[in-house]
Scaffold this motif. Structure first.
Motif, PDB file in Angstrom:
ATOM      1  N   VAL A 222      -4.429   3.744   7.962  1.00  0.00           N
ATOM      2  CA  VAL A 222      -4.224   4.833   9.020  1.00  0.00           C
ATOM      3  C   VAL A 222      -4.235   4.052  10.398  1.00  0.00           C
ATOM      4  O   VAL A 222      -4.836   3.010  10.422  1.00  0.00           O
TER       5      VAL A 222
ATOM      6  N   LEU B 281      -4.423  10.655   1.434  1.00  0.00           N
ATOM      7  CA  LEU B 281      -3.943   9.313   1.504  1.00  0.00           C
ATOM      8  C   LEU B 281      -4.122   8.350   0.232  1.00  0.00           C
ATOM      9  O   LEU B 281      -5.113   8.648  -0.488  1.00  0.00           O
TER      10      LEU B 281
ATOM     11  N   VAL C  38      -0.613   6.740   7.520  1.00  0.00           N
ATOM     12  CA  VAL C  38      -0.889   8.037   8.249  1.00  0.00           C
ATOM     13  C   VAL C  38      -1.008   7.351   9.705  1.00  0.00           C
ATOM     14  O   VAL C  38      -1.636   6.613   9.821  1.00  0.00           O
TER      15      VAL C  38
ATOM     16  N   THR D 172       4.006  17.526  12.771  1.00  0.00           N
ATOM     17  CA  THR D 172       3.890  16.587  11.976  1.00  0.00           C
ATOM     18  C   THR D 172       5.356  16.223  11.516  1.00  0.00           C
ATOM     19  O   THR D 172       6.211  17.130  11.138  1.00  0.00           O
TER      20      THR D 172
END
Length: 170
Positions: A79, A73, A56, A34
């Protein structure tokens, strides 16, 4: 990690302050990583993980199907995922808890076509830049050319351009 570093450099070249850092699990080789990136018009003093992201980006197509990737989020967030699914289908699969945009791009195919190997980082950055308008695509292309001098940099710049051109949004 590379995607975060390149985006951070492009943002700094666009006049922002940026902070990029990875988070590793116990096992590094082959394990998911990550990476976080903060950007601001003011100096960044916070040094903690990001729990409520605006964006994201999911580079691994298998992980893009896991609902947990969008935990936290923000409302109105974005996204961007490397997948063959259309964005509406991925949005149905993820079932976001907040209203958000979902964008998809087959960054793996772009990487294989342009780079000749499965390295989708730069293609997905192009998609993110196109949809979010967070950084000019030209700045990302320059960051890639700086990170990878010569032909490799040119090819990564092309992957960024294709990612921007081929992204779809729902």
């Amino acid at each position: 990690m590379l995607a975060g570093r390149l985006l951070g450099e492009a943002l700094m070249n666009a006049g922002y302050y940026a902070q990029s850092y990875p988070e590793f699990g116990a096992e590094r080789s082959g394990a998911p990583v990550t990476a976080f990136l903060r950007a601001s018009e003011a100096p960044i003093e916070v040094r903690s993980p990001i729990n409520r992201p605006h964006f994201v980006v999911v580079i691994d197509p298998y992980i893009s199907m896991e609902r947990s990737v969008i935990d936290g989020l923000r409302e109105g967030g974005l996204v961007v995922a490397n997948t063959t699914l259309p964005p509406g289908k991925l949005k149905e699969t993820l079932r976001p808890a907040v209203e958000c945009k979902v964008a998809t791009v087959n960054a793996t195919k772009i990487a294989l076509d342009v780079l000749g190997r499965n390295n989708p980082n730069t293609a997905i950055l192009g998609a993110l830049a196109e949809v979010s308008k967070i950084a000019p695509i030209d700045f990302l292309m320059e960051a890639a050319k700086k990170a990878f001098p010569g032909r490799v940099g040119e090819l990564n710049a092309e992957a960024i351009k294709r990612g921007a051109a081929e992204v779809a949004v729902a």
